[in-house]
Scaffold this motif. Sequence first.
Motif, PDB file in Angstrom:
ATOM      1  N   GLU A   1      33.114  97.280 -13.480  1.00  0.00           N
ATOM      2  CA  GLU A   1      33.734  96.357 -14.430  1.00  0.00           C
ATOM      3  C   GLU A   1      33.374  96.710 -15.871  1.00  0.00           C
ATOM      4  O   GLU A   1      34.208  96.599 -16.775  1.00  0.00           O
ATOM      5  CB  GLU A   1      33.321  94.917 -14.116  1.00  0.00           C
TER       6      GLU A   1
ATOM      7  N   GLU B   1      36.368  94.113  -3.042  1.00  0.00           N
ATOM      8  CA  GLU B   1      35.754  93.610  -4.267  1.00  0.00           C
ATOM      9  C   GLU B   1      36.189  94.425  -5.482  1.00  0.00           C
ATOM     10  O   GLU B   1      36.448  93.864  -6.562  1.00  0.00           O
ATOM     11  CB  GLU B   1      34.228  93.624  -4.134  1.00  0.00           C
TER      12      GLU B   1
ATOM     13  N   ALA C   1      39.715  93.549  -6.412  1.00  0.00           N
ATOM     14  CA  ALA C   1      39.774  92.234  -7.060  1.00  0.00           C
ATOM     15  C   ALA C   1      39.439  92.347  -8.544  1.00  0.00           C
ATOM     16  O   ALA C   1      40.041  91.665  -9.391  1.00  0.00           O
ATOM     17  CB  ALA C   1      38.813  91.269  -6.369  1.00  0.00           C
ATOM     18  N   ILE C   2      38.482  93.216  -8.877  1.00  0.00           N
ATOM     19  CA  ILE C   2      38.141  93.449 -10.281  1.00  0.00           C
ATOM     20  C   ILE C   2      39.338  94.056 -11.016  1.00  0.00           C
ATOM     21  O   ILE C   2      39.674  93.648 -12.132  1.00  0.00           O
ATOM     22  CB  ILE C   2      36.905  94.369 -10.389  1.00  0.00           C
TER      23      ILE C   2
ATOM     24  N   LYS D   1      42.495  93.792 -10.219  1.00  0.00           N
ATOM     25  CA  LYS D   1      43.552  92.778 -10.336  1.00  0.00           C
ATOM     26  C   LYS D   1      43.251  91.797 -11.458  1.00  0.00           C
ATOM     27  O   LYS D   1      44.151  91.395 -12.208  1.00  0.00           O
ATOM     28  CB  LYS D   1      43.699  92.047  -9.004  1.00  0.00           C
ATOM     29  N   LYS D   2      41.994  91.415 -11.592  1.00  0.00           N
ATOM     30  CA  LYS D   2      41.594  90.474 -12.633  1.00  0.00           C
ATOM     31  C   LYS D   2      41.949  90.997 -14.024  1.00  0.00           C
ATOM     32  O   LYS D   2      42.297  90.234 -14.928  1.00  0.00           O
ATOM     33  CB  LYS D   2      40.088  90.195 -12.533  1.00  0.00           C
ATOM     34  N   HIS D   3      41.872  92.326 -14.159  1.00  0.00           N
ATOM     35  CA  HIS D   3      42.144  92.942 -15.462  1.00  0.00           C
ATOM     36  C   HIS D   3      43.566  93.510 -15.566  1.00  0.00           C
ATOM     37  O   HIS D   3      43.889  94.184 -16.548  1.00  0.00           O
ATOM     38  CB  HIS D   3      41.121  94.056 -15.720  1.00  0.00           C
ATOM     39  N   GLY D   4      44.389  93.260 -14.543  1.00  0.00           N
ATOM     40  CA  GLY D   4      45.768  93.732 -14.580  1.00  0.00           C
ATOM     41  C   GLY D   4      45.908  95.233 -14.457  1.00  0.00           C
ATOM     42  O   GLY D   4      46.823  95.840 -15.032  1.00  0.00           O
TER      43      GLY D   4
END
Length: 389
Positions: free
Chosen positions: A134, A161, A164-165, A167-170
């Motif tokens: 991240e 996991e 998911a990181i 995706k969170k940041h597009g």
Amino acid sequence: MQKVYLDYSATTPVKKEVLDEMIPYFTEKFGNPSSLYEIGADSKEAITKARGQVAGLIGAGEKEIIFTSCGSESDNWALIGTAEAKKDKGNHIITTAIEHHAVLHTCKYLEKHGFEVTYLGVDEDGRINLSELEAAITDKTILISIMFINNEMGAIQPIKEAAAIAKKHGIWFHTDAVQALGNVEIDVKELGVDMMSMSAHKIYGPKGIGAMYLRKGVVLPGFIHGGAQEFKKRAGTESVPNIVGFGKAAELAKENLSEHIARLSELRDYFIKEVTTKIPDVDVNGGMKYRHPGNVNLTFNFIEGESLLILLDMKGICISTGSACSSASLVPSHVLSALGVPVEKIHGSLRFSIGDFTTKEDLDYTVENLIEIVAKLRTISSVSSEKGW
């Protein structure tokens, strides 16, 4: 002389059920899938069936499976295609230092064309640190590509996991799952990946056929231009027999997955225990908790792994010094280097990979020969050292 094959991570034999399914598409069902007459329609129908079988193994939709020639092509398409599709949004890619060369060399190619790449390190178990992942993200990051299972020392990455990181940041997320397919449970929807590379010859299917999972909504430019095959994403007349073989291999892998994982894990642990208790100064590379069920990567200290490999081959035992794709290279394994293994130990490392046709007797025969050959090589090494050779 007994023959023992322990290099299933390099390739697998084609299972009889797979070959039987393929043969008619070389002879009586040889039609071009793009043709309108019956034998062409038969071929097209066979491709559709195989697409569903591969999709079923990973929990994907049929139209999310694009057939390619191999895992390397899928990796190249994922990275270069994303770079082309997202070049107006950024030029930064994140991957790991232990990727297959299909990813690493593609990243080097992209670096020569103006892209920046961050190569994440791994811990002693061969796994990435999610906080470091991240922290590496910038406003220019367009892709994160992390292999599912390492081909040399079998480490399983925290793909869900990591995705998911992303995706969170597009950011689009790709995983090279060539070693994972058929060896661990995979549900692409649960994992949240956008792209995934696969290959048939690692799951008892034919060589020369792979696939890309391309999540619905992820639009990559076509990688091979020409006709309208593979949803206008990959031109060229389809290799129908190979696609049929991939489909059947995927079907068998899904049916036998739990048993396959349990059996390989038991044999793997038995082999490691036998070797490490009966031969001194042997190290296991990578952790055991998150590991490919059939992967055993060992360092035999004080000897050259290549010498051991050759002498084992003379006894009918097939293994590898690492990735089969790098077997011609004398450069120390980039994977073991990333683990912090010293160069002298890397040269004494071998990969044993267990598969569906491996027996306990095969492993006992291998251990028996390892005991004898390692002792002999260490004696020679000791004499050479004493004489200053």
